[in-house]
Design an enzyme around this catalytic site. Structure first.
Site, PDB file in Angstrom:
ATOM      1  N   SER A 247       0.936  -1.264  -0.030  1.00 40.76           N
ATOM      2  CA  SER A 247       0.140  -0.217  -0.122  1.00 40.76           C
ATOM      3  C   SER A 247       0.765   1.201  -0.231  1.00 40.76           C
ATOM      4  CB  SER A 247      -1.021  -0.133   1.079  1.00 40.76           C
ATOM      5  OG  SER A 247      -0.294  -0.140   2.488  1.00 40.76           O
ATOM      6  N   LYS A 292      -5.358   4.109   8.642  1.00 36.41           N
ATOM      7  CA  LYS A 292      -4.403   5.066   8.183  1.00 36.41           C
ATOM      8  C   LYS A 292      -4.722   6.576   8.129  1.00 36.41           C
ATOM      9  CE  LYS A 292      -2.932   1.460   5.307  1.00 36.41           C
ATOM     10  NZ  LYS A 292      -2.608   1.001   3.814  1.00 36.41           N
TER      11      LYS A 292
END
Length: 352
Positions: A247, A292
């Site tokens: 990611s 996140k």
């Protein structure tokens, strides 16, 4: 002893025992496990890809003077905790972590070490894709470089780490995928010719017999691992060794572009984000986006770049004053940062 005192003592015993077992993963003197088959996911550490870690640049570029950068391009991560007892699970849930079954993290028969290796490989692949996407965006040529030669393979004794494959049987190749495609046209045992450039820039032509892939009988195997690297001598290193998964790709790519092009991609702002990256610059979805975003918000990020396919989940939680932009590609992310820094219209994520 009075009945009331006996009741208090008897009631306190299990509480004391439970308290003693909270930090244990098994009952002492037995093989009885106290852990549960769940994991806790929460906000993980965040790294500024324009900054440094342990005295090294997170994204280090050699072979060319880089353009000055400012502000932040933070990649974000998810922390995962396993091996928990019931009280620990309840505690993590109370702190805002997501509690998920272990089989969403571990594949059947997979150990924690296997997961770490899988994430490490995915991270390495994201670095390669980040470099290739950035070079494509900057219209710079790339070449295929040998990273490792497998023992007892067709390439052993013929190729070494650092060699660059320019063509296979006369067909130019610029990416590992193109090299693999050319090899796939042949059978195990057949000869192929490689046009090679060594690290000292000398050239050579090699002819070798293809081996057989032990995991796919009947399929050819050259026996090397490869990456795409800039053809003009620029060297790009990613110095985050303790992070896994794919990611970080988009944020790595943005850092490379920022350092190799004039101006500030982020306008000097604090930008954070996440997303996989493909060689063509496409940005893909990731897991744990709410965690996140929480990490980015806590650090003071002004703008968060979120993959389009994660937007619905991203908007399921409050994100304060942080602007959450929907992105589909590397060039799209750059345009969104430009719009934000110049006070233009940002295409924000919308709840579905």
């Amino acid at each position: 002893m009075s009945r009331r005192l006996r009741t208090i003592i008897c009631g306190a015993i299990p509480v004391v025992v439970l308290g003693a077992l909270v930090g244990m993963d098994h009952i002492p003197g037995t093989n009885i496990s106290l852990t549960v088959p769940y994991a806790a996911e929460g906000p993980g550490p965040s790294f500024n890809t324009l900054g440094e870690i342990e005295g090294k640049e997170v994204v280090e570029i050699d072979g060319e003077n880089t353009d000055p950068t400012s502000g932040n391009l933070n990649m974000t991560t998810v922390s995962v905790r396993t091996g928990m007892t019931v009280p620990q699970v309840v505690s993590r849930w109370a702190q805002g972590d997501s509690i998920v079954p272990l089989d969403t993290i571990f594949q059947p028969g997979e150990s924690q070490e296997d997961v770490q290796e899988r994430n490490k490989a995915a991270f390495a692949n994201s670095e390669t894709a980040a470099t290739l996407a950035a070079m494509n965006y900057l219209h710079r040529k790339v070449e295929v470089q040998v990273v490792e030669v497998k023992p007892d393979s067709a390439a052993e004794g013929q190729l070494v780490s650092g060699d660059r494959i320019i063509s296979i049987n006369g067909t130019p190749v610029a990416t590992p995928a193109e090299a693999q495609e050319q090899v796939s046209h042949y059978q195990p045992g057949e000869k192929i010719t490689l046009d090679i450039k060594h690290q000292d820039q000398s050239r050579a032509t090699l002819t070798l017999n293809l081996g057989e892939n032990p995991d796919s009988p009947g399929k050819p195997l050259l026996g090397i691992t490869m990456v795409s690297v800039p053809a003009d001598g620029v060297r790009i290193h990613y110095n985050l060794n303790e992070v896994g998964g794919p990611s970080a790709g988009m944020m790595f790519s943005l850092a490379v572009v920022d350092k190799l092009s004039p101006g500030l991609l982020n306008g000097g702002k604090f930008v954070a984000g996440t997303g996989t990256i493909s060689a063509d610059g496409s940005v893909g979805p990731i897991g744990g986006i709410t965690h996140k975003m929480k990490a980015a918000e806590d650090l003071g990020a002004e703008l968060f770049l979120a993959p389009k396919d994660n937007c619905a989940e991203a908007m399921s939680q409050d994100h304060g004053t942080m602007v959450v932009a929907e992105v589909t590609s590397l060039s799209d992310a750059i345009q969104q940062m430009k719009a934000y820094s110049e006070g233009g219209d940002v295409r924000t994520c919308q709840s579905r």
